[in-house]
Design a protein around this motif. Structure first.
Motif, PDB file in Angstrom:
ATOM      1  N   LEU A  46     -45.582 -16.058  15.916  1.00 16.27           N
ATOM      2  CA  LEU A  46     -46.080 -16.584  14.640  1.00 16.27           C
ATOM      3  C   LEU A  46     -45.104 -16.400  13.484  1.00 16.27           C
ATOM      4  O   LEU A  46     -45.439 -16.705  12.339  1.00 16.27           O
ATOM      5  CB  LEU A  46     -47.405 -15.899  14.296  1.00 16.27           C
ATOM      6  CG  LEU A  46     -48.546 -16.077  15.305  1.00 16.27           C
ATOM      7  CD1 LEU A  46     -49.756 -15.260  14.880  1.00 16.27           C
ATOM      8  CD2 LEU A  46     -48.909 -17.552  15.456  1.00 16.27           C
ATOM      9  N   ASN A  49     -44.698 -19.255  11.112  1.00 20.60           N
ATOM     10  CA  ASN A  49     -45.968 -19.896  10.761  1.00 20.60           C
ATOM     11  C   ASN A  49     -46.158 -21.246  11.458  1.00 20.60           C
ATOM     12  O   ASN A  49     -46.335 -22.282  10.810  1.00 20.60           O
ATOM     13  CB  ASN A  49     -46.076 -20.079   9.241  1.00 20.60           C
ATOM     14  CG  ASN A  49     -46.241 -18.769   8.511  1.00 20.60           C
ATOM     15  OD1 ASN A  49     -47.038 -17.924   8.909  1.00 20.60           O
ATOM     16  ND2 ASN A  49     -45.459 -18.592   7.451  1.00 20.60           N
ATOM     17  N   SER A  51     -47.666 -24.468  13.356  1.00 17.10           N
ATOM     18  CA  SER A  51     -48.921 -25.203  13.152  1.00 17.10           C
ATOM     19  C   SER A  51     -49.679 -25.415  14.449  1.00 17.10           C
ATOM     20  O   SER A  51     -50.896 -25.606  14.438  1.00 17.10           O
ATOM     21  CB  SER A  51     -48.632 -26.564  12.497  1.00 17.10           C
ATOM     22  OG  SER A  51     -48.073 -26.384  11.220  1.00 17.10           O
ATOM     23  N   ARG A  69     -56.288 -13.828  15.714  1.00 16.31           N
ATOM     24  CA  ARG A  69     -56.477 -12.889  14.604  1.00 16.31           C
ATOM     25  C   ARG A  69     -55.423 -13.062  13.519  1.00 16.31           C
ATOM     26  O   ARG A  69     -55.696 -12.846  12.337  1.00 16.31           O
ATOM     27  CB  ARG A  69     -56.431 -11.447  15.108  1.00 16.31           C
ATOM     28  CG  ARG A  69     -57.603 -11.029  15.976  1.00 16.31           C
ATOM     29  CD  ARG A  69     -57.566  -9.529  16.261  1.00 16.31           C
ATOM     30  NE  ARG A  69     -58.566  -9.152  17.247  1.00 16.31           N
ATOM     31  CZ  ARG A  69     -58.314  -8.915  18.529  1.00 16.31           C
ATOM     32  NH1 ARG A  69     -57.070  -9.006  18.972  1.00 16.31           N
ATOM     33  NH2 ARG A  69     -59.284  -8.576  19.359  1.00 16.31           N
ATOM     34  N   SER A  70     -54.202 -13.429  13.924  1.00 12.52           N
ATOM     35  CA  SER A  70     -53.074 -13.379  12.990  1.00 12.52           C
ATOM     36  C   SER A  70     -52.572 -14.738  12.514  1.00 12.52           C
ATOM     37  O   SER A  70     -51.907 -14.806  11.470  1.00 12.52           O
ATOM     38  CB  SER A  70     -51.904 -12.629  13.651  1.00 12.52           C
ATOM     39  OG  SER A  70     -52.295 -11.330  14.030  1.00 12.52           O
ATOM     40  N   ALA A  71     -52.839 -15.801  13.240  1.00 13.90           N
ATOM     41  CA  ALA A  71     -52.331 -17.123  12.860  1.00 13.90           C
ATOM     42  C   ALA A  71     -53.041 -17.625  11.608  1.00 13.90           C
ATOM     43  O   ALA A  71     -54.194 -17.255  11.335  1.00 13.90           O
ATOM     44  CB  ALA A  71     -52.522 -18.113  14.003  1.00 13.90           C
ATOM     45  N   LYS A  72     -52.359 -18.472  10.859  1.00 14.22           N
ATOM     46  CA  LYS A  72     -53.003 -19.073   9.692  1.00 14.22           C
ATOM     47  C   LYS A  72     -54.206 -19.889  10.147  1.00 14.22           C
ATOM     48  O   LYS A  72     -54.224 -20.426  11.256  1.00 14.22           O
ATOM     49  CB  LYS A  72     -52.000 -19.939   8.934  1.00 14.22           C
ATOM     50  CG  LYS A  72     -51.392 -21.084   9.722  1.00 14.22           C
ATOM     51  CD  LYS A  72     -50.330 -21.802   8.915  1.00 14.22           C
ATOM     52  CE  LYS A  72     -49.712 -22.961   9.715  1.00 14.22           C
ATOM     53  NZ  LYS A  72     -48.661 -23.657   8.953  1.00 14.22           N
ATOM     54  N   GLN A  73     -55.216 -19.985   9.310  1.00 17.16           N
ATOM     55  CA  GLN A  73     -56.478 -20.592   9.693  1.00 17.16           C
ATOM     56  C   GLN A  73     -56.318 -22.045  10.102  1.00 17.16           C
ATOM     57  O   GLN A  73     -57.066 -22.563  10.941  1.00 17.16           O
ATOM     58  CB  GLN A  73     -57.486 -20.485   8.535  1.00 17.16           C
ATOM     59  CG  GLN A  73     -58.920 -20.790   8.919  1.00 17.16           C
ATOM     60  CD  GLN A  73     -59.470 -19.851   9.989  1.00 17.16           C
ATOM     61  OE1 GLN A  73     -59.139 -18.668  10.000  1.00 17.16           O
ATOM     62  NE2 GLN A  73     -60.279 -20.369  10.899  1.00 17.16           N
ATOM     63  N   SER A  74     -55.336 -22.717   9.548  1.00 15.69           N
ATOM     64  CA  SER A  74     -55.135 -24.139   9.857  1.00 15.69           C
ATOM     65  C   SER A  74     -54.384 -24.365  11.166  1.00 15.69           C
ATOM     66  O   SER A  74     -54.296 -25.502  11.651  1.00 15.69           O
ATOM     67  CB  SER A  74     -54.366 -24.814   8.720  1.00 15.69           C
ATOM     68  OG  SER A  74     -53.085 -24.215   8.558  1.00 15.69           O
ATOM     69  N   ALA A  75     -53.852 -23.292  11.764  1.00 17.97           N
ATOM     70  CA  ALA A  75     -53.067 -23.444  12.997  1.00 17.97           C
ATOM     71  C   ALA A  75     -53.964 -23.863  14.159  1.00 17.97           C
ATOM     72  O   ALA A  75     -55.087 -23.378  14.307  1.00 17.97           O
ATOM     73  CB  ALA A  75     -52.355 -22.141  13.325  1.00 17.97           C
ATOM     74  N   ARG A 101     -61.912 -22.639  17.191  1.00 23.79           N
ATOM     75  CA  ARG A 101     -60.684 -21.929  16.819  1.00 23.79           C
ATOM     76  C   ARG A 101     -59.608 -22.034  17.898  1.00 23.79           C
ATOM     77  O   ARG A 101     -58.423 -22.176  17.593  1.00 23.79           O
ATOM     78  CB  ARG A 101     -61.008 -20.452  16.556  1.00 23.79           C
ATOM     79  CG  ARG A 101     -59.800 -19.622  16.109  1.00 23.79           C
ATOM     80  CD  ARG A 101     -59.295 -20.097  14.781  1.00 23.79           C
ATOM     81  NE  ARG A 101     -58.267 -19.227  14.246  1.00 23.79           N
ATOM     82  CZ  ARG A 101     -57.107 -19.655  13.773  1.00 23.79           C
ATOM     83  NH1 ARG A 101     -56.835 -20.940  13.765  1.00 23.79           N
ATOM     84  NH2 ARG A 101     -56.239 -18.808  13.276  1.00 23.79           N
TER      85      ARG A 101
END
Length: 239
Positions: A46, A49, A51, A69-75, A101
């Motif tokens: 990650l 960042n 996508s 848990r760690s990826a950006k919410q949009s990923a 998710r």
């Protein structure tokens, strides 16, 4: 190639007939260090960042959980595995993050159901060895990873390796042969599978050898970080 009496690689059986203690066996046999390594692998995956991320050979979704848990919410997060029983357990875990998710897919690592250059990053934790060790489809598996990665994308491999120090390497091989194989076989009820896992770990690549395999497949900027005195490694390759 290491096979059982029926002619199949024994890991095909253990990964399809998932033992009830599969996850706890991983904790026991790695002295509970494997989750820390997965956290480090997840952070490496990650780092830029991404996508869209794939957890290849995701199994019961241990690495996938760290990514979620760690990826950006949009990923967009995907997990791919050939074992429907493994994926059943994975679905129970990732349900904690909501059904949308993580997309879990049953599929073949040698023929992934994704378009060319679909992912920004691909990670694999303790599955690369099964795809490449004494495997006639090793080149196919690596070329598939290369195909689904975007240019500039990263492939992160968390896998067993070989300590440089001969005494440490001998101790590591002893542990695999006389601890991993018998204890794993006893607790899982599938001794051939853990004999194979120990055999493949003892004879698997060092960091330079893994790096060379990836460079030959077309990857660049390959780097490796050893852990547990070199018995485990995280290798990162850029397309």
């Amino acid at each position: 190639m290491f096979r059982d009496e029926k002619g199949f690689r024994p890991t095909q059986q253990i990964f399809t007939e998932v033992p009830p203690k599969y996850d706890i066996l991983n904790r026991i046999l790695t002295l509970n260090l494997d989750e820390g390594w997965r956290r480090k692998a997840s952070a490496t995956i990650l780092e830029e960042n991404p996508s869209r991320v794939l957890d290849l050979c995701c199994g019961t979704a241990d690495l996938t959980m760290h990514l979620a848990r760690s990826a950006k919410q949009s990923a967009e997060l995907y997990g791919l595995d050939f074992s429907h029983t493994m994926l059943a357990r994975a679905k129970e875990k990732v349900a904690l993050f909501g059904e949308d998710r993580v997309k879990l897919i049953q599929g073949d690592a040698g023929n992934m159901p994704f378009e060319d250059e679909f992912f920004d990053a691909v990670g694999i934790s303790f599955g690369f060895r099964n795809l490449t060790f004494e495997n006639p489809d090793a080149r196919l598996h690596i070329s598939e990873v290369f195909r689904v990665l975007k240019p500039g994308g990263r492939f992160v491999v968390l896998e067993t390796s070989q300590p440089n120090n001969r005494l440490i390497r001998a101790g590591y091989h002893f542990y695999q042969k006389y601890i991993t194989a018998p204890i794993g076989g006893l607790l899982s009820g599938n001794r051939p599978a853990y004999d194979y896992l120990a055999h493949s770990a003892i004879n698997y690549y060092s960091i330079p050898e893994i790096s060379e395999v990836l460079l030959e497949a077309g990857f660049s900027k390959v780097s490796g970080q050893p852990y547990l005195l070199g018995a485990t490694a995280i290798v990162t390759a850029i397309k």
